[in-house]
Design a protein around this motif. Structure first.
Motif, PDB file in Angstrom:
ATOM      1  N   GLY A 210       0.809  -1.218   0.000  1.00 15.18           N
ATOM      2  CA  GLY A 210       0.000   0.000   0.000  1.00 15.18           C
ATOM      3  C   GLY A 210       0.837   1.261   0.000  1.00 15.18           C
ATOM      4  O   GLY A 210       2.037   1.237  -0.322  1.00 15.18           O
ATOM      5  N   GLY A 211       0.216   2.359   0.375  1.00 13.61           N
ATOM      6  CA  GLY A 211       0.847   3.675   0.310  1.00 13.61           C
ATOM      7  C   GLY A 211       2.153   3.784   1.069  1.00 13.61           C
ATOM      8  O   GLY A 211       3.006   4.592   0.713  1.00 13.61           O
ATOM      9  N   GLY A 212       2.326   2.958   2.103  1.00 14.41           N
ATOM     10  CA  GLY A 212       3.562   2.995   2.879  1.00 14.41           C
ATOM     11  C   GLY A 212       4.792   2.691   2.035  1.00 14.41           C
ATOM     12  O   GLY A 212       5.885   3.199   2.304  1.00 14.41           O
ATOM     13  N   VAL A 213       4.602   1.865   1.002  1.00 12.38           N
ATOM     14  CA  VAL A 213       5.723   1.530   0.114  1.00 12.38           C
ATOM     15  C   VAL A 213       6.166   2.784  -0.639  1.00 12.38           C
ATOM     16  O   VAL A 213       7.358   3.058  -0.791  1.00 12.38           O
ATOM     17  CB  VAL A 213       5.313   0.415  -0.880  1.00 12.38           C
ATOM     18  CG1 VAL A 213       6.369   0.220  -1.954  1.00 12.38           C
ATOM     19  CG2 VAL A 213       5.059  -0.877  -0.133  1.00 12.38           C
ATOM     20  N   ILE A 214       5.174   3.575  -1.069  1.00 16.81           N
ATOM     21  CA  ILE A 214       5.488   4.794  -1.819  1.00 16.81           C
ATOM     22  C   ILE A 214       6.106   5.837  -0.888  1.00 16.81           C
ATOM     23  O   ILE A 214       7.127   6.451  -1.216  1.00 16.81           O
ATOM     24  CB  ILE A 214       4.213   5.345  -2.496  1.00 16.81           C
ATOM     25  CG1 ILE A 214       3.760   4.369  -3.590  1.00 16.81           C
ATOM     26  CG2 ILE A 214       4.448   6.742  -3.066  1.00 16.81           C
ATOM     27  CD1 ILE A 214       2.489   4.750  -4.303  1.00 16.81           C
ATOM     28  N   ILE A 215       5.522   6.018   0.294  1.00 15.95           N
ATOM     29  CA  ILE A 215       6.017   7.025   1.231  1.00 15.95           C
ATOM     30  C   ILE A 215       7.465   6.742   1.616  1.00 15.95           C
ATOM     31  O   ILE A 215       8.290   7.641   1.692  1.00 15.95           O
ATOM     32  CB  ILE A 215       5.133   7.067   2.496  1.00 15.95           C
ATOM     33  CG1 ILE A 215       3.752   7.627   2.142  1.00 15.95           C
ATOM     34  CG2 ILE A 215       5.778   7.908   3.590  1.00 15.95           C
ATOM     35  CD1 ILE A 215       2.705   7.427   3.220  1.00 15.95           C
ATOM     36  N   SER A 216       7.796   5.456   1.845  1.00 13.76           N
ATOM     37  CA  SER A 216       9.161   5.144   2.274  1.00 13.76           C
ATOM     38  C   SER A 216      10.102   4.928   1.085  1.00 13.76           C
ATOM     39  O   SER A 216      11.254   4.564   1.260  1.00 13.76           O
ATOM     40  CB  SER A 216       9.155   3.904   3.168  1.00 13.76           C
ATOM     41  OG  SER A 216       8.866   2.769   2.388  1.00 13.76           O
ATOM     42  N   LYS A 217       9.609   5.163  -0.098  1.00 14.87           N
ATOM     43  CA  LYS A 217      10.408   5.006  -1.335  1.00 14.87           C
ATOM     44  C   LYS A 217      10.999   3.598  -1.420  1.00 14.87           C
ATOM     45  O   LYS A 217      12.193   3.413  -1.692  1.00 14.87           O
ATOM     46  CB  LYS A 217      11.522   6.043  -1.398  1.00 14.87           C
ATOM     47  CG  LYS A 217      10.991   7.466  -1.329  1.00 14.87           C
ATOM     48  CD  LYS A 217      12.129   8.479  -1.339  1.00 14.87           C
ATOM     49  CE  LYS A 217      11.568   9.872  -1.131  1.00 14.87           C
ATOM     50  NZ  LYS A 217      12.357  10.744  -0.312  1.00 14.87           N
ATOM     51  N   ALA A 218      10.178   2.607  -1.190  1.00 15.93           N
ATOM     52  CA  ALA A 218      10.653   1.223  -1.121  1.00 15.93           C
ATOM     53  C   ALA A 218      10.389   0.453  -2.413  1.00 15.93           C
ATOM     54  O   ALA A 218      10.446  -0.770  -2.425  1.00 15.93           O
ATOM     55  CB  ALA A 218       9.985   0.519   0.063  1.00 15.93           C
ATOM     56  N   GLU A 219      10.102   1.159  -3.505  1.00 14.96           N
ATOM     57  CA  GLU A 219       9.699   0.423  -4.712  1.00 14.96           C
ATOM     58  C   GLU A 219      10.796  -0.502  -5.243  1.00 14.96           C
ATOM     59  O   GLU A 219      10.520  -1.594  -5.711  1.00 14.96           O
ATOM     60  CB  GLU A 219       9.155   1.368  -5.783  1.00 14.96           C
ATOM     61  CG  GLU A 219      10.070   2.488  -6.233  1.00 14.96           C
ATOM     62  CD  GLU A 219       9.966   3.746  -5.367  1.00 14.96           C
ATOM     63  OE1 GLU A 219       9.257   3.722  -4.349  1.00 14.96           O
ATOM     64  OE2 GLU A 219      10.629   4.729  -5.701  1.00 14.96           O
ATOM     65  N   LYS A 220      12.060  -0.063  -5.123  1.00 18.84           N
ATOM     66  CA  LYS A 220      13.153  -0.926  -5.607  1.00 18.84           C
ATOM     67  C   LYS A 220      13.236  -2.201  -4.779  1.00 18.84           C
ATOM     68  O   LYS A 220      13.399  -3.306  -5.312  1.00 18.84           O
ATOM     69  CB  LYS A 220      14.493  -0.178  -5.523  1.00 18.84           C
ATOM     70  CG  LYS A 220      14.748   0.667  -6.740  1.00 18.84           C
ATOM     71  CD  LYS A 220      16.197   1.170  -6.762  1.00 18.84           C
ATOM     72  CE  LYS A 220      16.309   2.319  -7.753  1.00 18.84           C
ATOM     73  NZ  LYS A 220      16.958   3.503  -7.176  1.00 18.84           N
ATOM     74  N   GLU A 221      13.147  -2.038  -3.478  1.00 14.12           N
ATOM     75  CA  GLU A 221      13.202  -3.197  -2.577  1.00 14.12           C
ATOM     76  C   GLU A 221      12.026  -4.132  -2.848  1.00 14.12           C
ATOM     77  O   GLU A 221      12.163  -5.356  -2.798  1.00 14.12           O
ATOM     78  CB  GLU A 221      13.187  -2.732  -1.117  1.00 14.12           C
ATOM     79  CG  GLU A 221      14.487  -2.082  -0.639  1.00 14.12           C
ATOM     80  CD  GLU A 221      14.699  -0.665  -1.159  1.00 14.12           C
ATOM     81  OE1 GLU A 221      13.766  -0.089  -1.753  1.00 14.12           O
ATOM     82  OE2 GLU A 221      15.816  -0.137  -0.978  1.00 14.12           O
ATOM     83  N   LEU A 222      10.886  -3.551  -3.161  1.00 15.58           N
ATOM     84  CA  LEU A 222       9.698  -4.359  -3.449  1.00 15.58           C
ATOM     85  C   LEU A 222       9.911  -5.178  -4.724  1.00 15.58           C
ATOM     86  O   LEU A 222       9.640  -6.382  -4.759  1.00 15.58           O
ATOM     87  CB  LEU A 222       8.468  -3.451  -3.596  1.00 15.58           C
ATOM     88  CG  LEU A 222       7.183  -4.163  -3.986  1.00 15.58           C
ATOM     89  CD1 LEU A 222       6.696  -5.043  -2.853  1.00 15.58           C
ATOM     90  CD2 LEU A 222       6.089  -3.156  -4.370  1.00 15.58           C
ATOM     91  N   VAL A 223      10.408  -4.509  -5.754  1.00 15.79           N
ATOM     92  CA  VAL A 223      10.651  -5.203  -7.022  1.00 15.79           C
ATOM     93  C   VAL A 223      11.646  -6.348  -6.802  1.00 15.79           C
ATOM     94  O   VAL A 223      11.458  -7.463  -7.296  1.00 15.79           O
ATOM     95  CB  VAL A 223      11.173  -4.211  -8.091  1.00 15.79           C
ATOM     96  CG1 VAL A 223      11.704  -4.943  -9.314  1.00 15.79           C
ATOM     97  CG2 VAL A 223      10.055  -3.243  -8.489  1.00 15.79           C
TER      98      VAL A 223
END
Lengths: 578, 165
Positions: A210-223
């Motif tokens: 959710g939005g927490g991924v965007i707020i913490s700029k974690a998209e690279k880690e998610l991918v």
């Protein structure tokens, strides 16, 4: 130095270069400071609600703190919806309001409202400054609180007499001292280990982001996590864009208007890894039925979210980026298996659909889908609230984080136009498109003039179905088609009761307001069509025009949003429409 | 199951802190059984003892929400801890006549309570102790006729050799 100058200097020290707002009696000294500086870009909105939403939209795209300044009383109360909106979507804004002179506080003076009292439950924190010397400290704290931990709105109320007081030795603090505010960033390693084990034991793991991924700029880690583990993934509306829409293992958005595969996956998974989400009721449905076959791991920076709606077997308090990073270091690779196949099968067998070929009228989904042909990865989309919001969540091709501005938690009609304006004011060179409806757009339509006067390049797309479509849809499906107070064209000629304009030759069907004329009266280019074959042409003309444009599409009036999980039903009890 | 929870809040001494706490509790539908607060040895720090009747799950939520307030330094639910000294203070006004006065004074003596004012018709007395003692004292006074009383609500402090100050 004067209080107003101290305030300006304090804001500059927080790297503020853009402010939205509206003047009034209690903030004249502050605006007088702006008059004498070129370090602040100020946007005068046409309503304080617009200023608050603009600061919110600005904050979402720039990832800086959005700032708005308004006067006391009505100026301050007009920001209330904007503050509540930012609170529910965890958006960092600082709202500075003027207040009556200190000596008049509590006397019901002209334009006095108790701003601290009013915003207590809808802000992350709030202040009333009582001594001019405290301005630097409180401004520093306000920005620190707004952006750290789980972000949110902070309000600062300043009596006007403080702005005129002189202080000799002004001290600007370099750090804040808040013993009660120490967000936990790093997740407990033992809890992360538990999650690692759970992932290796799970037969049907599912990532719910959710939005927490965007707020913490974690998209690279998610991918990286998804690449390593091939765990099927669903995203809340606030998380859209943290993964490109066509990513491998990505199913889409679950919930009331989510895709079938995402909802089925939640119903059947045996390990649900929730990252930066809050288990909103629009996702869960009845909480005792949600993911009931599943172990739940919940990663969130806000401890109060964990266990609030859904019990967490593996709670991890921490920043999504930091926790995912640690998880990536520890987690074992996982190959695609039957569970992946099953989710992909659900996805392939249940695509989102609409049938433009068999409709003479423009379908709203068709317009949104067409827009995909005119955008880049970097395009910023804003929405208002209602059916068009759900369709844009479903059909728009989300590519990047911080590019989809929508009122997720509060569901604020009227959010879209000022938010798009704030975003475009922050990033003037980026393409900014607003999807709105004929209901929502009228809630802050006054900002059209702001767009034109400041040449703020927002492309407005109104999907006009002449209804408050989302409420009409509920009336259609669950309230016996009693279209009570949802037709925006209802007028004095109408029958007392109405089941809709279809098959009703007596329907007066007045076209009011004329949005193209409204646009043009405000100096915004206006375009309109009701013909399917003209959709592409209008989009091309409007989106390629240099300057703000309003494009109105008169669409099918009684189109419903599907899939739909009716309120109170389980996630796998889905209405699919025709 | 709803049961009694005593919560100690350590907060910053800021304007409106009580409003923040009571507002938060009201917003989430909690009734406050008792609340008492005052400054501590550190003038920047304020200590509040709060008594709520709620389920374990609700209390977990409310302590998290209280913790989330920026001005909150620490929240402890001491209900299941036995290393706390918990006290309450009461002032009570009891009806007396010539026949009952000595009985009442005898009870006051036994409880180590302290008479504050004695008239022809009433005795006002103060008492401090644990909550059960206070409850029992009120119970014993009732047959004589309790005109009214004020209770402080609970307040607490850790015993020695405890990490929590």
């Amino acid at each position: 130095m004067k209080g107003s100058k101290i305030l300006l200097e304090s804001l500059l020290k927080e790297n503020v270069d853009t402010i939205f707002g509206y003047p009034g009696g209690s903030v004249i000294p502050i605006f007088d400071e702006f008059y004498n500086t070129n370090k602040i870009k100020f946007l005068l909105t046409r309503h304080e609600q617009g200023a608050a939403h603009a600061a919110d939209g600005y904050a979402r795209v720039t990832q800086k703190v959005g700032v708005c300044i308004v006067t006391s009383g009505p100026g301050a109360t007009n920001t209330i919806t904007g503050i509540a909106n930012a609170k529910l979507d965890s958006i960092p804004i600082v709202v500075i309001s003027g207040q009556v002179p200190s000596g008049n506080l509590g006397t019901d003076a002209f334009q006095e409202t108790d701003m601290v009292g009013l915003t207590r439950s809808i802000s992350k924190h709030n202040y009333l400054i009582k001594e001019v010397e405290n301005i630097p400290k409180i401004i520093k704290e306000a920005f620190y609180i707004a952006k750290n931990g789980r972000p949110g709105p902070v309000t600062v109320d300043i009596p006007v007499d403080l702005m005129m007081q002189e202080v000799k030795n002004v001290k600007y603090p370099t750090k804040v001292e808040l013993p009660g505010f120490k967000p936990n960033i790093k997740g407990n390693p033992k809890q992360v280990d538990k999650l690692v084990n759970a992932i290796s034991e799970a037969k049907k793991p599912l990532l719910y982001i959710g939005g927490g991924v965007i707020i913490s700029k974690a998209e690279k880690e998610l991918v990286e996590l998804i690449k390593k583990t091939n765990i099927p993934t669903v995203s809340t509306m606030m998380g859209l864009g943290s993964l490109p829409y066509d990513s491998e293992n990505y199913l889409g958005m679950p919930g009331m208007h989510g895709v079938v595969s995402a909802n089925y996956a939640i119903a059947e998974c045996d390990l649900l890894i929730a990252v930066g989400v809050r288990f909103d009721d629009r996702i869960t449905g009845p909480r005792d039925t949600f993911a009931k076959n599943s172990v739940v791991a919940h990663i969130d920076i806000d401890p109060a979210e964990i266990g609030k709606n859904i019990f967490a077997d593996i709670p991890i308090v921490g920043d999504a980026k930091s926790v995912l990073k640690e998880l990536n270091e520890k987690v074992k690779n996982r190959k695609k298996d039957d569970w992946n196949k099953k989710t992909e099968k659900w996805k392939n067998e249940n695509p989102l659909k609409y049938d433009q070929k068999n409709s003479k009228k423009i379908l709203p989904q068709f317009v949104i889908n067409k827009v995909n042909e005119f955008v880049t990865d970097d395009t910023i989309i804003a929405t208002d609230v209602g059916q068009h919001q759900m369709w844009s969540a479903q059909f728009y091709h989300h590519q990047k984080p911080n590019r989809y501005l929508t009122s997720g938690g509060l569901g604020t009609m009227g959010y879209g136009l000022p938010a798009a304006m704030g975003a475009s004011f922050g990033f003037p060179k980026k393409q900014v498109i607003l999807f709105s409806g004929d209901g929502s757009i009228q809630m802050n339509i006054q900002e059209l003039a702001t767009l034109a006067l400041n040449n703020i390049n927002v492309k407005i797309i109104i999907l006009n179905n002449s209804f408050l479509g989302m409420v009409r849809q509920w009336q259609d499906l669950f309230w016996n088609k009693n279209y009570s107070a949802t037709c925006l064209r209802r007028n004095s000629e109408c029958k007392a009761q109405c089941k809709g304009p279809e098959n009703d030759d007596d329907c007066p069907n007045l076209y009011i307001p004329d949005f193209v004329k409204v646009a043009e009266a405000n100096g915004v280019k206006g375009l309109r069509t009701d013909k399917v074959e003209e959709v592409e042409k209008i989009l091309k003309e409007g989106l390629e025009y240099d300057g703000p444009v309003l494009m109105e599409f008169l669409v099918e009036k009684e189109e419903n949003v599907y899939p739909m999980v009716p309120a109170g039903k389980m996630n796998n009890q889905i209405l699919l429409g025709d | 199951m709803k049961e009694k929870h005593t919560i100690i809040l350590t907060v910053m001494n800021r304007v409106g802190i009580l409003a923040r706490i009571s507002g938060l509790l009201a917003q989430r539908g909690f009734n406050i059984e008792s609340v008492i607060g005052a400054l501590t040895e550190d003038p920047d720090v304020y200590k509040i003892t709060l008594v709520l009747y709620e389920s374990e799950r609700a209390i977990e939520q409310v302590t998290k929400q209280l913790n989330k307030l920026i001005d909150t330094i620490k929240v402890i639910d001491i209900s299941h801890k036995n290393n706390y000294i918990i006290r309450e203070y009461i002032i009570i006004k009891v009806k007396v006549n010539q026949n009952t006065r000595s009985d009442v004074i005898e009870l006051i003596d036994v409880f180590k309570a302290k008479p504050l004012d004695i008239s022809q018709t009433h005795i006002i007395t103060e008492l401090s102790g644990n909550v059960r003692k206070v409850d029992r004292f009120i119970d014993l006074m009732k047959p004589y006729g309790v005109s009214n009383y004020v209770r402080s609500g609970e307040f607490a402090m850790t015993e020695f050799n405890n990490e929590n100050k």
